[in-house]
Design a protein around this motif. Structure first.
Motif, PDB file in Angstrom:
ATOM      1  N   TYR A   1       0.832  -1.201   0.000  1.00  0.00           N
ATOM      2  CA  TYR A   1       0.000   0.000   0.000  1.00  0.00           C
ATOM      3  C   TYR A   1       0.868   1.253   0.000  1.00  0.00           C
ATOM      4  O   TYR A   1       0.627   2.170  -0.773  1.00  0.00           O
ATOM      5  N   SER A   2       1.879   1.288   0.841  1.00  0.00           N
ATOM      6  CA  SER A   2       2.705   2.489   0.907  1.00  0.00           C
ATOM      7  C   SER A   2       3.535   2.664  -0.369  1.00  0.00           C
ATOM      8  O   SER A   2       3.776   3.796  -0.797  1.00  0.00           O
ATOM      9  N   LEU A   3       3.961   1.573  -0.995  1.00  0.00           N
ATOM     10  CA  LEU A   3       4.686   1.669  -2.264  1.00  0.00           C
ATOM     11  C   LEU A   3       3.756   2.213  -3.349  1.00  0.00           C
ATOM     12  O   LEU A   3       4.129   3.114  -4.114  1.00  0.00           O
ATOM     13  N   LYS A   4       2.538   1.685  -3.398  1.00  0.00           N
ATOM     14  CA  LYS A   4       1.562   2.152  -4.384  1.00  0.00           C
ATOM     15  C   LYS A   4       1.238   3.627  -4.149  1.00  0.00           C
ATOM     16  O   LYS A   4       1.207   4.416  -5.094  1.00  0.00           O
ATOM     17  N   ARG A   5       1.040   4.002  -2.895  1.00  0.00           N
ATOM     18  CA  ARG A   5       0.749   5.401  -2.570  1.00  0.00           C
ATOM     19  C   ARG A   5       1.911   6.301  -2.973  1.00  0.00           C
ATOM     20  O   ARG A   5       1.720   7.361  -3.561  1.00  0.00           O
ATOM     21  N   TRP A   6       3.131   5.878  -2.679  1.00  0.00           N
ATOM     22  CA  TRP A   6       4.320   6.666  -3.023  1.00  0.00           C
ATOM     23  C   TRP A   6       4.431   6.824  -4.540  1.00  0.00           C
ATOM     24  O   TRP A   6       4.720   7.917  -5.036  1.00  0.00           O
TER      25      TRP A   6
ATOM     26  N   PHE B   1      -3.752  11.778  -7.424  1.00  0.00           N
ATOM     27  CA  PHE B   1      -3.993  12.342  -6.092  1.00  0.00           C
ATOM     28  C   PHE B   1      -5.293  11.816  -5.493  1.00  0.00           C
ATOM     29  O   PHE B   1      -5.392  11.626  -4.281  1.00  0.00           O
ATOM     30  N   MET B   2      -6.290  11.560  -6.337  1.00  0.00           N
ATOM     31  CA  MET B   2      -7.556  11.034  -5.838  1.00  0.00           C
ATOM     32  C   MET B   2      -7.332   9.685  -5.150  1.00  0.00           C
ATOM     33  O   MET B   2      -7.963   9.370  -4.151  1.00  0.00           O
ATOM     34  N   LYS B   3      -6.387   8.901  -5.680  1.00  0.00           N
ATOM     35  CA  LYS B   3      -6.147   7.563  -5.145  1.00  0.00           C
ATOM     36  C   LYS B   3      -5.062   7.517  -4.078  1.00  0.00           C
ATOM     37  O   LYS B   3      -4.893   6.506  -3.415  1.00  0.00           O
ATOM     38  N   SER B   4      -4.292   8.612  -3.933  1.00  0.00           N
ATOM     39  CA  SER B   4      -3.165   8.547  -3.006  1.00  0.00           C
ATOM     40  C   SER B   4      -3.168   9.625  -1.933  1.00  0.00           C
ATOM     41  O   SER B   4      -2.638   9.410  -0.857  1.00  0.00           O
ATOM     42  N   SER B   5      -3.737  10.783  -2.229  1.00  0.00           N
ATOM     43  CA  SER B   5      -3.689  11.888  -1.277  1.00  0.00           C
ATOM     44  C   SER B   5      -4.940  12.752  -1.415  1.00  0.00           C
ATOM     45  O   SER B   5      -4.981  13.669  -2.238  1.00  0.00           O
ATOM     46  N   PRO B   6      -5.940  12.476  -0.595  1.00  0.00           N
ATOM     47  CA  PRO B   6      -7.155  13.300  -0.654  1.00  0.00           C
ATOM     48  C   PRO B   6      -6.860  14.795  -0.447  1.00  0.00           C
ATOM     49  O   PRO B   6      -7.502  15.640  -1.065  1.00  0.00           O
TER      50      PRO B   6
END
Length: 124
Positions: free
Chosen positions: A4-9, A44-49
């Motif tokens: 999850y954190s890799l995908k978010r990054w 950003f929609m998928k990683s940082s609201p």
């Protein structure tokens, strides 16, 4: 590192890279701005609201993104401004191009970009 954190990054990094490329596209006629802004919004929609919300609250980009997200179209005035920028930037580029084959290539790309913009659904 968790998946999850890799995908978010990766999504955050791609979003910020897209913002940088969109900003460069304002200056460089062959680099499109709009697809990079849309890519950034998606990332950003998928990683940082928070980053997504800041993009939606931007005075120039926010309304355009909301129109696209909610209605899958752009306003007529935005489309007309885009046409003006396409014509002006490609005309200048064609004028400044040193070789005839570059002028033809720029003309072809400009017509394609113009055609793609023309085909986008619009609202009043």
């Amino acid at each position: 590192m968790h998946t999850y954190s890799l995908k978010r990054w990766l999504l955050l990094s791609t979003g910020w890279l897209a913002i940088i490329l969109a900003a460069a596209g304002v200056i460089l006629p062959l680099l499109p701005t709009t697809p990079f802004v849309l890519l950034a919004a998606c990332c950003f929609m998928k990683s940082s609201p928070a980053a997504h919300q800041r993009l939606l609250q931007h005075p120039k980009l926010g309304p355009i993104l909301l129109d696209w997200q909610q209605h899958r179209c752009i306003r007529r005035d935005v489309k007309l401004k885009a046409f003006a920028v396409i014509v002006l930037s490609f005309s200048l580029s064609i004028y400044l191009a040193p070789h005839p084959h570059l002028k033809l290539m720029l003309l072809a790309i400009g017509l394609i970009v113009f055609g793609c913009m023309y085909r986008l659904p619009e609202r009043n």
